[in-house]
Design a protein around this motif. Structure first.
Motif, PDB file in Angstrom:
ATOM      1  N   ASP A  79       0.879  -1.234   0.170  1.00 44.26           N
ATOM      2  CA  ASP A  79       0.044  -0.050   0.062  1.00 44.26           C
ATOM      3  C   ASP A  79       0.820   1.219  -0.012  1.00 44.26           C
ATOM      4  O   ASP A  79       0.522   2.264  -0.402  1.00 44.26           O
ATOM      5  N   THR A  80       2.010   1.130   0.669  1.00 40.58           N
ATOM      6  CA  THR A  80       2.724   2.525   0.634  1.00 40.58           C
ATOM      7  C   THR A  80       4.154   2.162   0.225  1.00 40.58           C
ATOM      8  O   THR A  80       5.083   1.104   0.791  1.00 40.58           O
ATOM      9  N   VAL A  81       4.826   2.926  -0.508  1.00 43.79           N
ATOM     10  CA  VAL A  81       6.274   2.569  -1.179  1.00 43.79           C
ATOM     11  C   VAL A  81       6.821   4.020  -1.377  1.00 43.79           C
ATOM     12  O   VAL A  81       6.217   5.051  -1.486  1.00 43.79           O
ATOM     13  N   GLN A  82       7.944   4.139  -1.333  1.00 44.79           N
ATOM     14  CA  GLN A  82       8.772   5.245  -1.498  1.00 44.79           C
ATOM     15  C   GLN A  82       8.734   5.813  -2.981  1.00 44.79           C
ATOM     16  O   GLN A  82       8.318   6.801  -3.522  1.00 44.79           O
ATOM     17  N   SER A  83       9.011   4.811  -4.172  1.00 44.67           N
ATOM     18  CA  SER A  83       8.788   5.301  -5.346  1.00 44.67           C
ATOM     19  C   SER A  83       8.505   4.054  -6.279  1.00 44.67           C
ATOM     20  O   SER A  83       8.864   2.948  -6.100  1.00 44.67           O
ATOM     21  N   ILE A  84       8.062   4.263  -7.601  1.00 50.13           N
ATOM     22  CA  ILE A  84       7.702   3.211  -8.546  1.00 50.13           C
ATOM     23  C   ILE A  84       8.244   3.943  -9.705  1.00 50.13           C
ATOM     24  O   ILE A  84       7.861   4.808 -10.508  1.00 50.13           O
ATOM     25  N   SER A  85       9.452   3.191 -10.575  1.00 49.64           N
ATOM     26  CA  SER A  85       9.724   3.527 -11.900  1.00 49.64           C
ATOM     27  C   SER A  85       9.786   2.497 -12.759  1.00 49.64           C
ATOM     28  O   SER A  85      10.009   1.585 -12.721  1.00 49.64           O
ATOM     29  N   LEU A  86       9.634   3.084 -14.233  1.00 55.22           N
ATOM     30  CA  LEU A  86       9.705   2.074 -15.234  1.00 55.22           C
ATOM     31  C   LEU A  86      11.346   2.227 -15.720  1.00 55.22           C
ATOM     32  O   LEU A  86      11.494   3.461 -16.222  1.00 55.22           O
ATOM     33  N   GLU A  87      12.149   1.091 -15.693  1.00 58.04           N
ATOM     34  CA  GLU A  87      13.454   1.294 -16.303  1.00 58.04           C
ATOM     35  C   GLU A  87      13.639   0.283 -17.317  1.00 58.04           C
ATOM     36  O   GLU A  87      13.142  -0.727 -17.388  1.00 58.04           O
ATOM     37  N   SER A  88      14.897   0.613 -17.868  1.00 59.51           N
ATOM     38  CA  SER A  88      15.294  -0.366 -19.032  1.00 59.51           C
ATOM     39  C   SER A  88      16.435  -1.177 -18.669  1.00 59.51           C
ATOM     40  O   SER A  88      17.397  -0.580 -17.788  1.00 59.51           O
ATOM     41  N   PHE A  89      16.351  -2.611 -18.851  1.00 57.18           N
ATOM     42  CA  PHE A  89      17.220  -3.541 -18.677  1.00 57.18           C
ATOM     43  C   PHE A  89      17.956  -4.007 -19.910  1.00 57.18           C
ATOM     44  O   PHE A  89      16.983  -3.990 -20.869  1.00 57.18           O
ATOM     45  N   PRO A  90      18.947  -4.813 -19.686  1.00 57.43           N
ATOM     46  CA  PRO A  90      19.451  -5.830 -20.916  1.00 57.43           C
ATOM     47  C   PRO A  90      18.322  -6.435 -21.479  1.00 57.43           C
ATOM     48  O   PRO A  90      18.343  -6.679 -22.873  1.00 57.43           O
ATOM     49  N   ASP A  91      17.449  -7.084 -20.785  1.00 55.93           N
ATOM     50  CA  ASP A  91      16.350  -7.935 -21.238  1.00 55.93           C
ATOM     51  C   ASP A  91      15.178  -7.296 -21.441  1.00 55.93           C
ATOM     52  O   ASP A  91      14.147  -7.997 -21.411  1.00 55.93           O
ATOM     53  N   GLY A  92      15.168  -6.037 -21.351  1.00 53.75           N
ATOM     54  CA  GLY A  92      13.806  -5.301 -21.433  1.00 53.75           C
ATOM     55  C   GLY A  92      13.179  -4.283 -20.457  1.00 53.75           C
ATOM     56  O   GLY A  92      14.220  -4.210 -19.399  1.00 53.75           O
ATOM     57  N   PRO A  93      12.148  -3.629 -20.453  1.00 54.76           N
ATOM     58  CA  PRO A  93      11.768  -2.880 -19.299  1.00 54.76           C
ATOM     59  C   PRO A  93      11.296  -3.893 -17.985  1.00 54.76           C
ATOM     60  O   PRO A  93      11.118  -4.824 -18.041  1.00 54.76           O
ATOM     61  N   GLY A  94      11.360  -2.784 -17.079  1.00 58.11           N
ATOM     62  CA  GLY A  94      10.958  -3.514 -15.690  1.00 58.11           C
ATOM     63  C   GLY A  94      10.593  -2.393 -14.729  1.00 58.11           C
ATOM     64  O   GLY A  94      11.119  -1.140 -14.918  1.00 58.11           O
ATOM     65  N   TRP A  95       9.666  -2.721 -13.918  1.00 56.72           N
ATOM     66  CA  TRP A  95       9.199  -1.819 -12.637  1.00 56.72           C
ATOM     67  C   TRP A  95      10.160  -1.850 -11.721  1.00 56.72           C
ATOM     68  O   TRP A  95      10.661  -2.968 -11.069  1.00 56.72           O
ATOM     69  N   ILE A  96      10.712  -0.613 -11.252  1.00 56.41           N
ATOM     70  CA  ILE A  96      11.559  -0.730  -9.872  1.00 56.41           C
ATOM     71  C   ILE A  96      10.756  -0.188  -8.834  1.00 56.41           C
ATOM     72  O   ILE A  96      10.341   1.116  -9.019  1.00 56.41           O
ATOM     73  N   VAL A  97      10.594  -0.963  -7.905  1.00 62.08           N
ATOM     74  CA  VAL A  97       9.713  -0.497  -6.798  1.00 62.08           C
ATOM     75  C   VAL A  97      10.749  -0.409  -5.635  1.00 62.08           C
ATOM     76  O   VAL A  97      11.500  -1.309  -4.939  1.00 62.08           O
TER      77      VAL A  97
END
Length: 234
Positions: free
Chosen positions: A67-85
């Motif tokens: 329910d509560t997190v500091q941040s959520i961001s969409l980032e690029s990785f060598p194998d494609g995109p991913g959410w970093i939470v």
């Protein structure tokens, strides 16, 4: 005390301070020269990082997070995109952008694949080694569970075990720079290039203050010698 006696006393102090701080001043100058010799981007190995694929936003699914997190961001990785939470306790986790599931920590084969895809140099990957957060190598020093990918040119890539992020690239020149930085700030134990760690410790402060005091005495004595020359010429 007469003006001349003050000047003779200043000259004596200046000589002794010169002997005391001469070596640190020379060390600061030489280490400073070494640190500006190569651009900091090359020191950090940015030229050895492969270009990451472009982010594509179609069909994205938001991750199933607390329910509560500091941040959520969409980032690029060598194998494609991913959410970093980033959760409230500072923990970083990667989630799938297509179904929102939490990725499992990398195993050795996965770390090897990430290393080979993320490295832009010509050297061969020799080994992949796991290090827990409390015993990471000296050339990394972040309290993070990581995989170290070691290449034949002595380059190390550090890959976050939980997320697969390439956190650092360490080359021979980086290690030289790191050692020189430690000499420059007179602290070979807690130096940290990435965060520019605290270096206002007592040893550095004392020598810096003595150096400034010695320089001020030297400037004062310059005026004395200038006046002496003027009188001699007269």
């Amino acid at each position: 005390m007469s003006h001349q006696k003050f000047m003779r006393l200043f000259a004596k102090w200046h000589i002794w301070l010169g002997w005391l701080v001469g070596l640190p001043v020379l060390m600061w100058t030489v280490t400073g020269l070494v640190m500006i010799w190569v651009p900091i981007e090359d020191v950090r190995g940015n030229h050895l990082r492969a270009d990451l694929p472009e982010l594509r936003t179609e069909g994205l699914v938001l991750p199933d997070v607390p329910d509560t997190v500091q941040s959520i961001s969409l980032e690029s990785f060598p194998d494609g995109p991913g959410w970093i939470v980033v959760e409230e306790d500072g923990g970083r986790y990667r989630y799938s952008p297509t179904d929102g599931r939490l990725y499992n920590p990398l195993l050795e084969e996965g770390a090897r694949e990430v290393a080979e895809a993320a490295f832009a140099g010509d050297a061969e990957l020799q080994r992949v080694t796991y290090f827990p957060a409390d015993s990471v190598p000296m050339d990394f020093r972040w309290p993070v569970n990581v995989w170290q990918a070691h290449f034949s040119d002595d380059t190390n890539l550090y890959i976050a075990a939980q997320t697969g992020e390439v956190l650092a690239v360490r080359t021979d020149w980086w290690r030289t720079f790191d050692f020189v930085w430690g000499l420059h700030i007179m602290d070979l134990q807690t130096r940290d290039l990435e965060t520019q760690s605290q270096f206002n410790h007592i040893t550095l402060l004392v020598f810096a203050i003595l150096s400034v005091f010695g320089a001020l005495l030297g400037c004062t004595l310059m005026f004395r010698r200038r006046k002496a020359r003027v009188k001699a010429n007269a």
